[in-house]
Motif scaffolding. Structure first.
Motif, PDB file in Angstrom:
ATOM      1  N   GLU A 221      -6.124   6.120  55.555  1.00 25.12           N
ATOM      2  CA  GLU A 221      -6.606   7.472  55.802  1.00 25.12           C
ATOM      3  C   GLU A 221      -6.808   8.240  54.506  1.00 25.12           C
ATOM      4  O   GLU A 221      -7.821   8.944  54.330  1.00 25.12           O
ATOM      5  CB  GLU A 221      -5.622   8.211  56.698  1.00 25.12           C
ATOM      6  N   ARG A 222      -5.885   8.095  53.590  1.00 17.22           N
ATOM      7  CA  ARG A 222      -5.960   8.890  52.349  1.00 17.22           C
ATOM      8  C   ARG A 222      -7.054   8.382  51.415  1.00 17.22           C
ATOM      9  O   ARG A 222      -7.705   9.178  50.731  1.00 17.22           O
ATOM     10  CB  ARG A 222      -4.595   8.878  51.638  1.00 17.22           C
ATOM     11  N   THR A 223      -7.281   7.092  51.360  1.00 18.65           N
ATOM     12  CA  THR A 223      -8.380   6.596  50.523  1.00 18.65           C
ATOM     13  C   THR A 223      -9.740   6.945  51.136  1.00 18.65           C
ATOM     14  O   THR A 223     -10.708   7.190  50.402  1.00 18.65           O
ATOM     15  CB  THR A 223      -8.271   5.071  50.347  1.00 18.65           C
ATOM     16  N   ALA A 224      -9.812   7.004  52.461  1.00 22.75           N
ATOM     17  CA  ALA A 224     -11.057   7.430  53.107  1.00 22.75           C
ATOM     18  C   ALA A 224     -11.359   8.880  52.761  1.00 22.75           C
ATOM     19  O   ALA A 224     -12.513   9.240  52.472  1.00 22.75           O
ATOM     20  CB  ALA A 224     -10.948   7.244  54.614  1.00 22.75           C
ATOM     21  N   ALA A 225     -10.322   9.706  52.789  1.00 20.34           N
ATOM     22  CA  ALA A 225     -10.515  11.112  52.425  1.00 20.34           C
ATOM     23  C   ALA A 225     -10.925  11.242  50.964  1.00 20.34           C
ATOM     24  O   ALA A 225     -11.771  12.082  50.605  1.00 20.34           O
ATOM     25  CB  ALA A 225      -9.232  11.895  52.688  1.00 20.34           C
ATOM     26  N   LEU A 226     -10.350  10.429  50.080  1.00 20.36           N
ATOM     27  CA  LEU A 226     -10.713  10.465  48.663  1.00 20.36           C
ATOM     28  C   LEU A 226     -12.189  10.123  48.475  1.00 20.36           C
ATOM     29  O   LEU A 226     -12.899  10.771  47.688  1.00 20.36           O
ATOM     30  CB  LEU A 226      -9.834   9.481  47.888  1.00 20.36           C
ATOM     31  N   ALA A 227     -12.655   9.091  49.196  1.00 18.02           N
ATOM     32  CA  ALA A 227     -14.056   8.696  49.058  1.00 18.02           C
ATOM     33  C   ALA A 227     -14.995   9.808  49.516  1.00 18.02           C
ATOM     34  O   ALA A 227     -16.087   9.988  48.951  1.00 18.02           O
ATOM     35  CB  ALA A 227     -14.314   7.429  49.855  1.00 18.02           C
ATOM     36  N   ARG A 228     -14.573  10.559  50.511  1.00 25.25           N
ATOM     37  CA  ARG A 228     -15.429  11.668  50.990  1.00 25.25           C
ATOM     38  C   ARG A 228     -15.494  12.799  49.973  1.00 25.25           C
ATOM     39  O   ARG A 228     -16.531  13.427  49.791  1.00 25.25           O
ATOM     40  CB  ARG A 228     -14.885  12.187  52.319  1.00 25.25           C
ATOM     41  N   THR A 229     -14.388  13.079  49.313  1.00 25.01           N
ATOM     42  CA  THR A 229     -14.375  14.196  48.353  1.00 25.01           C
ATOM     43  C   THR A 229     -14.890  13.801  46.972  1.00 25.01           C
ATOM     44  O   THR A 229     -15.235  14.676  46.169  1.00 25.01           O
ATOM     45  CB  THR A 229     -12.941  14.739  48.208  1.00 25.01           C
ATOM     46  N   HIS A 230     -14.943  12.495  46.697  1.00 23.77           N
ATOM     47  CA  HIS A 230     -15.420  12.028  45.392  1.00 23.77           C
ATOM     48  C   HIS A 230     -16.466  10.931  45.616  1.00 23.77           C
ATOM     49  O   HIS A 230     -16.194   9.737  45.416  1.00 23.77           O
ATOM     50  CB  HIS A 230     -14.261  11.497  44.551  1.00 23.77           C
ATOM     51  N   PRO A 231     -17.662  11.300  46.002  1.00 21.69           N
ATOM     52  CA  PRO A 231     -18.704  10.300  46.291  1.00 21.69           C
ATOM     53  C   PRO A 231     -19.108   9.500  45.066  1.00 21.69           C
ATOM     54  O   PRO A 231     -19.667   8.403  45.196  1.00 21.69           O
ATOM     55  CB  PRO A 231     -19.857  11.147  46.828  1.00 21.69           C
ATOM     56  N   GLU A 232     -18.829  10.012  43.879  1.00 23.91           N
ATOM     57  CA  GLU A 232     -19.206   9.289  42.669  1.00 23.91           C
ATOM     58  C   GLU A 232     -18.281   8.104  42.404  1.00 23.91           C
ATOM     59  O   GLU A 232     -18.600   7.246  41.572  1.00 23.91           O
ATOM     60  CB  GLU A 232     -19.177  10.239  41.461  1.00 23.91           C
ATOM     61  N   ALA A 233     -17.134   8.028  43.081  1.00 22.93           N
ATOM     62  CA  ALA A 233     -16.150   6.987  42.823  1.00 22.93           C
ATOM     63  C   ALA A 233     -16.310   5.824  43.798  1.00 22.93           C
ATOM     64  O   ALA A 233     -16.692   6.003  44.950  1.00 22.93           O
ATOM     65  CB  ALA A 233     -14.743   7.554  42.933  1.00 22.93           C
TER      66      ALA A 233
END
Length: 619
Positions: free
Chosen positions: A446-458
Motif C-alpha cells: 500500500e505504501r509503495t503504491a502511494a509513493l508511486a502516485r505522489t512521485h510519478p518521476e520515480a
C-alpha cells in the motif's frame, strides 16, 4: 592448660642440689622473648599513628602490655637469684593484666561492638586487673597470689625458672583472664568466618588469634622449656598490626563491611558499592563487578578512584542523602546508571553506600520525548509561517484557488503531524510497547503504491510475498512511508529508481521478516545515518523527524535497522521485524529463507492521490 600468669612452673621433681649446678647465663630461649618485646614496641608506634581506626587504641595497649610482659619475663629467666626473679615476676603483672582486657576490647571494637565499651563498663572490666596487680605485690605476706616460690631447673635443665604454689586469687584471676581472651578470640574468629569478602584480612586475623594459644600449647606439650604465651600475644600484635599496612586490616574492617553487607542483602537489590570514609572499597556485589570491570578480590581494600575514576569523581561531588542523583555512563554498550550516595552509620559515620540503578531505558525515552517536542515545535513553526504567507497573499489576491488549496494542504499536514506525535507519545508513556500483528507485505504494498502516485518521476519496484506477518507497533506503516519517501526525495537523479522487498528469514533459531529498501541515490549523510541506525538520538545535525521515526518505531517493535552501501551507487536500508510465532518458514538461515513473490519488479501505478502522511513525516 597452663595459666596465662607469666611465671613458668618448674619440674616438681627437681632438687636444690641440681639448682646450684645450673648456669644462669642467658640461653637461646630468652632470645625470642627479647625480640618479641622489641617488635611489640614497633607495632604500638605504628598502630598509634592510625588512632582514628576502630580498635587502634586497644591494639596499641595490647602491644605495649605484651611487650612489657616479654621484657620482664626475659629478665626473670636470666635472674641469678630468687629475689630478682620474684621482682621481675611481679613487674610482669603490669603487662599481664593489660593483655586479656585489651584483647577483649579490641575484639569488641573491631567487630563493630564498640558501643558496648562505655566508661562505666571499662572500669568494671579493668577492676579485676587492677586488683591483681596490687595483690601481686603483697603475695609474700598474704599468699593470695603465690603461697610459696623457689628457683628450680626447667624440665630440660637448660635454665632455672621460678617455681610457685598458687593462691586462691591467682586462680580467680586466671579464670577471668581466660574468659576475656576466649571471648575475644571467639568474636574475632566469628568475624573472620562471616567476612567472606576479606580473605587476606581473614587469614591475618586467624594467624593473630592463634598465636597466644599455640605458644601456651607449646609449653604444655613440652615443646618449649619456657612459657611462650607472652611471645604469642606479641605475635598477635605484630600480625594484626602489620595488617594495617599490608591488608589495611583496621581500615577495611567489619564495622563498615558489616553495615554494608546488611544494606546489600536486606535492602538494596541494585548494583551497589560500599566504601569507607577514606574512599576505599569494602564491599560490592556481582553486578558491580560487571559494571566496573573488576573482581571482588581486586576491589576490596583498593581506592574507588583506582578502580573507576569517573565514578569516584562523580561521588566526590554528591552530598550523601542531599543532592539529586547523578548519571554514571558506561560505554560499549552505552548504559546510564543513576548514582545515589547514602551514609553508612554505626556510632559514627563509617562510610558510604553507592547505589547504581540502570536508567538507560528511561534516559532514552526522555531523549526521545525531547526530540519529539523540539522537532514538533520546529515543524509547526515552519508550517505556521507558510500559512501566514498564504494568508498575506490572499489579502492581496482574494479568491485565488491556488492559495486556498495551499492553506488547506498545509493545515492537513499540521493535523497529521500532531496526530502522529500524539500516537508516538502514547507509546512512549506506556510501560511496555503495545504490539499488534500486522501483514507487513500488505503495508509495504500500500505504501509503495502511494509513493508511486505522489512521485510519478520515480520507478518503484517491489518483490513481495502474499503475506508476511509481524509483531510491531501500529505505526510501522509510518516507518515504511518515511524510508521510501526519503529514498526518493533525497535522490539527485532525474528519474530515481527504488526497489523494495520483503523476505522471511531465520537467524539463530529466531524468525524475522526483513523489509529491504534499495535506492540509487547519494550516500545518506553521516548525521542522518547516525539517527537512522540509532547511534545518536539527537536531531541537531539531522534533516528532520522522518529517519528518527523509522528507527524509533522499529526498535520499539523489537526490531533493528541496518544500512549498507549499494553497488555501484546508492543505499540499502533493512528493517528487521520479529515474525508472528506461527508464521510459516521454509529454512533456518537467511540465505535459504523462502520468498513467495507476488509482484514482479516494475513501475507501480500512476499518481492518482496523496498519502496524508507524506508531507508531514518525510525527512
Amino acid at each position: 592448660m597452663r595459666p596465662l600468669n607469666g611465671v613458668a612452673e618448674a619440674s616438681p621433681s627437681a632438687s636444690p642440689s641440681v639448682v646450684s649446678q645450673v648456669s644462669f647465663e642467658p640461653t637461646p630461649y630468652v632470645v625470642p622473648v627479647v625480640i618479641a618485646a622489641v617488635l611489640a614496641v614497633g607495632v604500638a608506634v605504628a598502630v598509634r599513628r592510625r588512632r582514628d581506626r576502630p580498635g587502634s587504641a586497644s591494639m596499641t595497649a595490647l602491644a605495649l602490655g605484651a611487650g612489657w610482659w616479654s621484657v620482664c619475663y626475659a629478665l626473670e629467666l636470666v635472674s641469678p637469684s630468687l629475689a630478682g626473679a620474684l621482682l621481675f615476676g611481679r613487674l610482669a603483672y603490669l603487662g599481664i593484666v593489660v593483655v586479656p582486657v585489651t584483647w577483649f576490647t579490641f575484639a569488641l571494637a573491631y567487630t563493630g561492638r564498640g558501643d558496648l565499651l562505655g566508661r562505666g563498663r571499662l572500669v568494671v572490666l579493668a577492676a579485676p586487673a587492677a586488683a591483681m596487680v596490687t595483690l601481686a605485690w603483697t603475695t609474700r605476706s598474704t599468699g593470695f597470689v603465690w603461697a610459696s616460690a623457689d628457683l628450680v631447673p626447667a624440665a630440660d635443665g637448660s635454665l632455672a625458672v621460678l617455681s610457685v604454689t598458687y593462691g586462691p586469687v591467682f586462680w580467680l584471676w586466671t579464670a577471668y583472664a581466660y574468659a576475656l581472651v576466649g571471648a575475644g578470640t571467639l568474636l574475632l574468629v566469628a568475624s573472620a568466618a562471616n567476612a567472606r569478602l576479606f580473605r587476606r584480612q581473614t587469614a591475618a586475623l586467624v594467624a593473630g588469634v592463634s598465636a597466644p594459644w599455640l605458644g601456651n600449647l607449646a609449653f604444655l606439650a613440652g615443646v618449649s622449656a619456657v612459657d611462650l604465651t607472652s611471645v604469642g600475644f606479641v605475635v598477635s600484635a605484630v600480625v594484626l598490626g602489620g595488617g594495617l599496612h599490608r591488608y589495611r586490616l583496621l581500615d577495611v574492617h567489619p564495622v563498615t563491611g558489616g553495615i554494608a553487607r546488611a544494606e546489600l542483602v536486606e535492602r538494596l537489590p541494585e548494583v551497589v558499592v560500599a566504601v569507607d570514609d577514606r574512599g576505599r572499597v569494602v564491599d560490592l556485589n556481582p553486578s558491580a563487578e560487571s559494571v566496573l570491570g573488576t573482581t571482588l578480590d581486586d576491589a576490596v581494600g583498593a581506592e574507588l578512584r583506582a578502580i573507576a575514576p569517573p565514578l569516584a569523581d562523580l561521588v566526590d561531588g554528591i552530598d550523601p542523602g542531599g543532592d539529586p542523583p547523578a548519571d554514571f555512563v558506561v560505554s560499549e554498550p552505552r548504559r546510564h546508571y543513576e548514582v545515589r550516595v547514602s551514609p553508612l552509620r554505626d556510632d559514627r559515620t563509617a562510610g558510604r553506600l553507592l547505589t547504581l540503578r540502570n536508567v538507560t531505558e528511561r534516559r532514552r525515552r526522555e531523549r526521545e520525548v525531547a526530540v519529539l517536542n523540539r522537532v514538533l515545535r520546529h515543524d509547526l513553526r515552519n508550517d505556521v509561517a507558510v500559512i501566514e504567507n498564504y494568508a498575506a497573499l490572499l489579502e492581496r489576491d482574494p479568491g485565488n484557488e491556488e492559495y486556498v488549496a495551499g492553506l488547506a494542504a498545509r493545515a492537513a499536514e499540521m493535523r497529521e503531524l500532531v496526530e502522529t506525535v500524539r500516537e508516538v507519545e502514547r507509546h512512549l508513556d506506556a510501560d511496555e510497547p503495545t504490539l499488534s500483528t500486522l501483514n507487513i507485505a500488505r503495508v509495504v504494498r500500500e505504501r509503495t503504491a502511494a509513493l508511486a502516485r505522489t512521485h510519478p518521476e520515480a520507478t518503484v519496484e517491489t518483490d513481495l510475498p502474499a503475506d508476511a506477518w509481524v509483531r510491531a507497533l501500529d505505526l510501522v506503516g509510518s516507518a515504511v512511508d518515511n524510508l521510501v519517501e526519503n529514498a526518493v526525495e533525497h535522490n539527485d537523479a532525474a528519474a530515481p529508481r527504488l526497489s523494495v522487498s520483503v523476505d522471511r528469514v531465520a537467524v539463530d533459531g529466531e524468525r524475522y521478516v526483513d523489509v529491504r529498501v534499495t535506492d540509487d541515490g547519494p550516500p545518506i549523510p553521516a548525521e542522518d545515518l547516525d539517527v537512522l541506525v540509532g547511534r545518536e538520538s539527537s536531531l541537531d545535525g539531522a534533516s528532520g523527524l522522518g529517519l528518527w521515526l523509522v528507527h524509533w518505531i522499529v526498535t520499539e517493535s523489537g526490531g533493528t535497522v541496518t544500512h549498507e552501501s549499494a553497488d555501484p551507487r546508492g543505499n540499502v536500508v533493512t528493517l528487521r521485524l520479529r515474525a508472528r510465532t506461527d508464521e510459516r518458514y521454509h529454512a533456518d538461515s537467511p540465505s535459504e529463507a523462502s520468498v513467495e513473490p507476488t509482484e514482479a519488479f516494475g513501475r507501480v501505478g500512476p499518481p492518482n492521490g496523496l498519502n496524508p502522511l507524506d508531507a508531514s513525516l518525510a525527512g
